[in-house]
Design a protein around this motif. Sequence first.
Motif, PDB file in Angstrom:
ATOM      1  N   ARG A  48       0.818  -1.190   0.000  1.00  0.00           N
ATOM      2  CA  ARG A  48       0.000   0.000   0.000  1.00  0.00           C
ATOM      3  C   ARG A  48       0.872   1.269   0.000  1.00  0.00           C
ATOM      4  NH1 ARG A  48      -5.202   0.960   3.168  1.00  0.00           N
ATOM      5  NH2 ARG A  48      -5.382   3.211   3.118  1.00  0.00           N
ATOM      6  N   ALA A  49       0.499   2.223  -0.817  1.00  0.00           N
ATOM      7  CA  ALA A  49       1.203   3.508  -0.816  1.00  0.00           C
ATOM      8  C   ALA A  49       0.694   4.358   0.349  1.00  0.00           C
ATOM      9  CB  ALA A  49       0.964   4.228  -2.133  1.00  0.00           C
ATOM     10  N   LEU A  50       1.611   5.084   0.974  1.00  0.00           N
ATOM     11  CA  LEU A  50       1.241   5.986   2.073  1.00  0.00           C
ATOM     12  C   LEU A  50       1.789   7.378   1.750  1.00  0.00           C
ATOM     13  CD1 LEU A  50       2.002   3.579   5.068  1.00  0.00           C
ATOM     14  CD2 LEU A  50      -0.257   4.427   4.380  1.00  0.00           C
ATOM     15  N   PRO A  51       1.077   8.430   2.172  1.00  0.00           N
ATOM     16  CA  PRO A  51       1.476   9.779   1.745  1.00  0.00           C
ATOM     17  C   PRO A  51       2.786  10.257   2.383  1.00  0.00           C
ATOM     18  CG  PRO A  51      -0.365   9.870   3.285  1.00  0.00           C
ATOM     19  CD  PRO A  51      -0.145   8.423   2.989  1.00  0.00           C
ATOM     20  N   ALA A  52       3.674  10.744   1.552  1.00  0.00           N
ATOM     21  CA  ALA A  52       4.983  11.216   2.028  1.00  0.00           C
ATOM     22  C   ALA A  52       5.560  12.204   1.034  1.00  0.00           C
ATOM     23  CB  ALA A  52       5.938  10.032   2.186  1.00  0.00           C
ATOM     24  N   LEU A  53       6.339  13.147   1.536  1.00  0.00           N
ATOM     25  CA  LEU A  53       7.061  14.058   0.647  1.00  0.00           C
ATOM     26  C   LEU A  53       8.357  14.501   1.298  1.00  0.00           C
ATOM     27  CD1 LEU A  53       5.988  17.698   0.736  1.00  0.00           C
ATOM     28  CD2 LEU A  53       4.667  16.084   2.049  1.00  0.00           C
ATOM     29  N   SER A  54       9.278  14.920   0.433  1.00  0.00           N
ATOM     30  CA  SER A  54      10.562  15.424   0.908  1.00  0.00           C
ATOM     31  C   SER A  54      10.565  16.943   0.773  1.00  0.00           C
ATOM     32  CB  SER A  54      11.655  14.795   0.050  1.00  0.00           C
ATOM     33  OG  SER A  54      12.735  15.663  -0.057  1.00  0.00           O
ATOM     34  N   LEU A  55      11.208  17.624   1.725  1.00  0.00           N
ATOM     35  CA  LEU A  55      11.295  19.097   1.648  1.00  0.00           C
ATOM     36  C   LEU A  55      12.557  19.543   0.923  1.00  0.00           C
ATOM     37  CD1 LEU A  55      10.113  20.133   5.229  1.00  0.00           C
ATOM     38  CD2 LEU A  55       8.760  19.783   3.138  1.00  0.00           C
ATOM     39  N   THR A  56      13.243  18.620   0.285  1.00  0.00           N
ATOM     40  CA  THR A  56      14.532  18.947  -0.327  1.00  0.00           C
ATOM     41  C   THR A  56      14.482  18.973  -1.846  1.00  0.00           C
ATOM     42  OG1 THR A  56      15.163  16.610  -0.372  1.00  0.00           O
ATOM     43  CG2 THR A  56      15.745  17.858   1.593  1.00  0.00           C
ATOM     44  N   ALA A  57      13.358  18.579  -2.427  1.00  0.00           N
ATOM     45  CA  ALA A  57      13.333  18.313  -3.866  1.00  0.00           C
ATOM     46  C   ALA A  57      13.056  19.552  -4.713  1.00  0.00           C
ATOM     47  CB  ALA A  57      12.299  17.233  -4.172  1.00  0.00           C
ATOM     48  N   ASP A  58      12.487  20.592  -4.093  1.00  0.00           N
ATOM     49  CA  ASP A  58      12.088  21.762  -4.876  1.00  0.00           C
ATOM     50  C   ASP A  58      13.140  22.860  -4.712  1.00  0.00           C
ATOM     51  OD1 ASP A  58      11.007  24.015  -5.951  1.00  0.00           O
ATOM     52  OD2 ASP A  58       9.045  23.794  -5.018  1.00  0.00           O
ATOM     53  N   VAL A  59      14.019  22.980  -5.701  1.00  0.00           N
ATOM     54  CA  VAL A  59      15.147  23.914  -5.573  1.00  0.00           C
ATOM     55  C   VAL A  59      14.672  25.369  -5.520  1.00  0.00           C
ATOM     56  CG1 VAL A  59      15.713  24.198  -8.024  1.00  0.00           C
ATOM     57  CG2 VAL A  59      17.538  24.244  -6.334  1.00  0.00           C
ATOM     58  N   ALA A  60      13.540  25.658  -6.150  1.00  0.00           N
ATOM     59  CA  ALA A  60      13.024  27.031  -6.105  1.00  0.00           C
ATOM     60  C   ALA A  60      12.627  27.403  -4.676  1.00  0.00           C
ATOM     61  CB  ALA A  60      11.818  27.168  -7.044  1.00  0.00           C
ATOM     62  N   THR A  61      11.928  26.483  -4.020  1.00  0.00           N
ATOM     63  CA  THR A  61      11.513  26.748  -2.638  1.00  0.00           C
ATOM     64  C   THR A  61      12.720  26.808  -1.709  1.00  0.00           C
ATOM     65  OG1 THR A  61       9.367  25.703  -2.994  1.00  0.00           O
ATOM     66  CG2 THR A  61      10.119  25.858  -0.712  1.00  0.00           C
ATOM     67  N   VAL A  62      13.621  25.828  -1.833  1.00  0.00           N
ATOM     68  CA  VAL A  62      14.778  25.784  -0.931  1.00  0.00           C
ATOM     69  C   VAL A  62      15.632  27.046  -1.082  1.00  0.00           C
ATOM     70  CG1 VAL A  62      16.955  24.569  -0.466  1.00  0.00           C
ATOM     71  CG2 VAL A  62      14.833  23.261  -0.761  1.00  0.00           C
ATOM     72  N   THR A  63      15.922  27.435  -2.329  1.00  0.00           N
ATOM     73  CA  THR A  63      16.783  28.611  -2.520  1.00  0.00           C
ATOM     74  C   THR A  63      16.022  29.900  -2.199  1.00  0.00           C
ATOM     75  OG1 THR A  63      16.230  28.651  -4.885  1.00  0.00           O
ATOM     76  CG2 THR A  63      18.277  27.531  -4.236  1.00  0.00           C
ATOM     77  N   GLY A  64      14.733  29.910  -2.490  1.00  0.00           N
ATOM     78  CA  GLY A  64      13.933  31.105  -2.195  1.00  0.00           C
ATOM     79  C   GLY A  64      13.896  31.389  -0.706  1.00  0.00           C
ATOM     80  N   VAL A  65      13.610  30.362   0.087  1.00  0.00           N
ATOM     81  CA  VAL A  65      13.563  30.559   1.543  1.00  0.00           C
ATOM     82  C   VAL A  65      14.958  30.875   2.070  1.00  0.00           C
ATOM     83  CG1 VAL A  65      13.000  29.495   3.762  1.00  0.00           C
ATOM     84  CG2 VAL A  65      11.578  28.990   1.771  1.00  0.00           C
ATOM     85  N   ALA A  66      15.969  30.128   1.592  1.00  0.00           N
ATOM     86  CA  ALA A  66      17.338  30.350   2.086  1.00  0.00           C
ATOM     87  C   ALA A  66      17.797  31.769   1.797  1.00  0.00           C
ATOM     88  CB  ALA A  66      18.293  29.349   1.445  1.00  0.00           C
ATOM     89  N   ASN A  67      17.427  32.291   0.639  1.00  0.00           N
ATOM     90  CA  ASN A  67      17.867  33.627   0.234  1.00  0.00           C
ATOM     91  C   ASN A  67      17.331  34.711   1.157  1.00  0.00           C
ATOM     92  OD1 ASN A  67      19.147  35.457  -1.535  1.00  0.00           O
ATOM     93  ND2 ASN A  67      17.161  35.910  -2.485  1.00  0.00           N
ATOM     94  N   ARG A  68      16.079  34.591   1.548  1.00  0.00           N
ATOM     95  CA  ARG A  68      15.480  35.644   2.393  1.00  0.00           C
ATOM     96  C   ARG A  68      15.590  35.350   3.885  1.00  0.00           C
ATOM     97  NH1 ARG A  68      10.568  37.590  -0.493  1.00  0.00           N
ATOM     98  NH2 ARG A  68      11.384  38.516  -2.416  1.00  0.00           N
ATOM     99  N   ALA A  69      15.293  34.090   4.256  1.00  0.00           N
ATOM    100  CA  ALA A  69      15.208  33.782   5.692  1.00  0.00           C
ATOM    101  C   ALA A  69      16.451  33.069   6.211  1.00  0.00           C
ATOM    102  CB  ALA A  69      13.980  32.913   5.950  1.00  0.00           C
ATOM    103  N   GLY A  70      17.315  32.607   5.281  1.00  0.00           N
ATOM    104  CA  GLY A  70      18.527  31.907   5.701  1.00  0.00           C
ATOM    105  C   GLY A  70      18.336  30.398   5.635  1.00  0.00           C
ATOM    106  N   LEU A  71      19.483  29.721   5.493  1.00  0.00           N
ATOM    107  CA  LEU A  71      19.454  28.266   5.340  1.00  0.00           C
ATOM    108  C   LEU A  71      18.829  27.582   6.561  1.00  0.00           C
ATOM    109  CD1 LEU A  71      20.381  26.260   3.179  1.00  0.00           C
ATOM    110  CD2 LEU A  71      22.550  26.037   4.428  1.00  0.00           C
TER     111      LEU A  71
END
Length: 206
Positions: free
Chosen positions: A77-100
């Motif tokens: 059975r599949a269960l819902p899951a996601l990684s917070l590392t896969a979207d480079v736009a989100t990761v770099t966008g947040v890091a740029n303004r709020a820091g890594l």
Amino acid sequence: MSWSPNQPDSVDALFERRKAPVLALADDARTVAEACHGMARRFHRGGKLVVFGNGGPSTDAQHVAVEFVHPVIVGKRALPALSLTADVATVTGVANRAGLEDVFAHQLRIIGDPADIALGISTDGDCANVRRALETARDLGMLTVALTGGDGGAIARTPGLDHVLIARSTDPRVVKEVHVTTYHVLWELVHVFFEQPGVLTPEVAS
Ligand SMILES: O=C(CO)[C@@H](O)[C@H](O)[C@H](O)[C@H](O)COP(=O)(O)O
């Protein structure tokens, strides 16, 4: 087995080292099982798994997520899951303004639900952004699971986390191998508990 960063392994030592992950994991079987039990309960409540880490562990986070969403064993059975590392736009966008330090915590504040599970992966247990995200998840009421190494680092000393699984080795290669083995065991055992709702009673959980 002793290890020095500048001394190459012999072929025998290299293969011998492969035994360490399984042995380390066997020592912590109960801790791992308790984490899986808690995770299965969250999935039953409609929660999702959210995974994060830096560098090598960032791809581990993606690997864990796909194991749950698209299991390697056909028919599981599949269960819902996601990684917070896969979207480079989100990761770099947040890091740029709020820091890594805020890249994972910020995302959790936006998409996290109290029923969810946060799984943070850090080889030495000292990554500030993984720690901050676990604190954020804890404060949101999410189930918090950390996968660390060495002595568990700052993450193991963070108050109020639900399950801290420590690959007890000072050798980062061993820690990483323990982590891969551990998250496959997590996936399998979560299914064992998830598919047997009778096992998910509070009596068994305590
Ligand atoms: O993970 C690898 C290689 O596998 C490293 O190069 C990695 O990018 C760094 O160690 C990261 O800083 C990971 O930090 P940590 O939280 O896992 O200790």
